[in-house]
Design a protein around this motif. Structure first.
Motif, PDB file in Angstrom:
ATOM      1  N   SER A  51      30.486  48.278  28.083  1.00  0.00           N
ATOM      2  CA  SER A  51      29.565  48.105  29.212  1.00  0.00           C
ATOM      3  C   SER A  51      29.530  49.319  30.136  1.00  0.00           C
ATOM      4  N   TRP A  52      30.268  50.399  29.786  1.00  0.00           N
ATOM      5  CA  TRP A  52      30.296  51.618  30.587  1.00  0.00           C
ATOM      6  C   TRP A  52      29.632  52.756  29.830  1.00  0.00           C
ATOM      7  N   PHE A  53      28.864  53.573  30.549  1.00  0.00           N
ATOM      8  CA  PHE A  53      28.168  54.732  29.997  1.00  0.00           C
ATOM      9  C   PHE A  53      28.801  55.990  30.592  1.00  0.00           C
ATOM     10  N   GLY A  54      29.534  56.757  29.780  1.00  0.00           N
ATOM     11  CA  GLY A  54      30.202  57.973  30.245  1.00  0.00           C
ATOM     12  C   GLY A  54      29.207  59.062  30.603  1.00  0.00           C
ATOM     13  N   GLU A  55      29.498  59.774  31.674  1.00  0.00           N
ATOM     14  CA  GLU A  55      28.631  60.873  32.126  1.00  0.00           C
ATOM     15  C   GLU A  55      29.466  62.115  32.410  1.00  0.00           C
ATOM     16  N   GLY A  56      29.230  62.759  33.538  1.00  0.00           N
ATOM     17  CA  GLY A  56      29.852  64.034  33.869  1.00  0.00           C
ATOM     18  C   GLY A  56      31.364  63.987  33.906  1.00  0.00           C
ATOM     19  N   LEU A  57      31.979  65.173  33.770  1.00  0.00           N
ATOM     20  CA  LEU A  57      33.434  65.277  33.710  1.00  0.00           C
ATOM     21  C   LEU A  57      33.872  66.622  34.271  1.00  0.00           C
ATOM     22  N   GLY A  62      44.854  68.774  38.822  1.00  0.00           N
ATOM     23  CA  GLY A  62      45.713  67.894  38.051  1.00  0.00           C
ATOM     24  C   GLY A  62      45.117  66.549  37.698  1.00  0.00           C
ATOM     25  N   ARG A  63      43.792  66.448  37.802  1.00  0.00           N
ATOM     26  CA  ARG A  63      43.105  65.203  37.477  1.00  0.00           C
ATOM     27  C   ARG A  63      41.901  65.490  36.586  1.00  0.00           C
ATOM     28  N   CYS A  64      41.688  64.650  35.620  1.00  0.00           N
ATOM     29  CA  CYS A  64      40.454  64.664  34.833  1.00  0.00           C
ATOM     30  C   CYS A  64      39.598  63.542  35.401  1.00  0.00           C
ATOM     31  N   ILE A  65      38.424  63.873  35.894  1.00  0.00           N
ATOM     32  CA  ILE A  65      37.563  62.885  36.539  1.00  0.00           C
ATOM     33  C   ILE A  65      36.294  62.739  35.720  1.00  0.00           C
ATOM     34  N   GLU A  71      27.361  52.507  36.712  1.00  0.00           N
ATOM     35  CA  GLU A  71      28.401  51.571  37.089  1.00  0.00           C
ATOM     36  C   GLU A  71      28.979  51.832  38.479  1.00  0.00           C
ATOM     37  N   GLY A  72      28.631  52.992  39.068  1.00  0.00           N
ATOM     38  CA  GLY A  72      29.097  53.311  40.409  1.00  0.00           C
ATOM     39  C   GLY A  72      30.579  53.634  40.486  1.00  0.00           C
ATOM     40  N   LEU A  73      31.134  54.153  39.387  1.00  0.00           N
ATOM     41  CA  LEU A  73      32.570  54.396  39.320  1.00  0.00           C
ATOM     42  C   LEU A  73      32.905  55.801  38.855  1.00  0.00           C
ATOM     43  N   ALA A  74      34.082  56.246  39.267  1.00  0.00           N
ATOM     44  CA  ALA A  74      34.692  57.473  38.754  1.00  0.00           C
ATOM     45  C   ALA A  74      36.023  57.072  38.134  1.00  0.00           C
ATOM     46  N   GLU A  86      43.358  55.680  37.348  1.00  0.00           N
ATOM     47  CA  GLU A  86      42.754  54.773  38.324  1.00  0.00           C
ATOM     48  C   GLU A  86      41.236  54.820  38.224  1.00  0.00           C
ATOM     49  N   THR A  87      40.627  53.783  38.752  1.00  0.00           N
ATOM     50  CA  THR A  87      39.176  53.661  38.797  1.00  0.00           C
ATOM     51  C   THR A  87      38.771  53.608  40.261  1.00  0.00           C
ATOM     52  N   LEU A  88      37.852  54.501  40.657  1.00  0.00           N
ATOM     53  CA  LEU A  88      37.442  54.601  42.058  1.00  0.00           C
ATOM     54  C   LEU A  88      35.934  54.391  42.187  1.00  0.00           C
ATOM     55  N   PRO A  89      35.494  53.827  43.317  1.00  0.00           N
ATOM     56  CA  PRO A  89      34.045  53.731  43.551  1.00  0.00           C
ATOM     57  C   PRO A  89      33.492  55.115  43.872  1.00  0.00           C
ATOM     58  N   LEU A  90      32.246  55.346  43.494  1.00  0.00           N
ATOM     59  CA  LEU A  90      31.586  56.592  43.890  1.00  0.00           C
ATOM     60  C   LEU A  90      31.365  56.584  45.396  1.00  0.00           C
ATOM     61  N   PRO A  91      31.312  57.747  46.021  1.00  0.00           N
ATOM     62  CA  PRO A  91      31.101  57.802  47.473  1.00  0.00           C
ATOM     63  C   PRO A  91      29.767  57.169  47.870  1.00  0.00           C
ATOM     64  N   PRO A  92      29.691  56.653  49.099  1.00  0.00           N
ATOM     65  CA  PRO A  92      28.418  56.112  49.590  1.00  0.00           C
ATOM     66  C   PRO A  92      27.305  57.150  49.461  1.00  0.00           C
TER      67      PRO A  92
END
Length: 113
Positions: A51-57, A62-65, A71-74, A86-92
């Motif tokens: 149910s998730w569509f991968g996009e930019g990276l 020290g983090r791969c984002i 989905e509104g997530l990073a 961890e899973t974080l919400p995208l900024p407003p």
């Protein structure tokens, strides 16, 4: 050589120059993976839920984002193992996650179309 079936959405060239980290998209087929630049062989791969569509990276500080499209997530991953930390919400104000990069000093820049 590169996988012609990969729906590449983002990539980061590893500093040592022999591999890249790639985010692929499409619902049910999205991954984050490390690819050998000479052979095109996938060395590591982590599949996203269907149910998730991968996009930019990007790999920064020290983090791969990895962004998700609608989905509104990073997804914050370990840059070596690619395991999810961890899973974080995208900024407003960011409706969709498309592209992401950084300035190497801690600031991230995100586009949403």
């Amino acid at each position: 050589p590169h996988d012609p079936g990969a729906f590449t959405q983002g990539l980061h060239m590893d500093p040592q120059g022999s591999t890249m980290v790639e985010s692929t998209g499409l619902y049910g087929e999205s991954t984050v993976r490390r690819v050998d630049l000479v052979s095109g062989r996938v060395i590591q791969s982590e599949r996203l839920p269907s149910s998730w569509f991968g996009e930019g990276l990007t790999v920064q500080a020290g983090r791969c984002i990895q962004l998700l499209w609608r989905e509104g997530l990073a997804l914050v991953r370990d840059p070596q193992t690619l395991k999810l930390r961890e899973t974080l919400p995208l900024p407003p104000g960011i409706a969709e996650g498309w592209g992401i990069t950084g300035d190497g000093r801690g600031s991230l820049f995100v586009s949403d179309g």
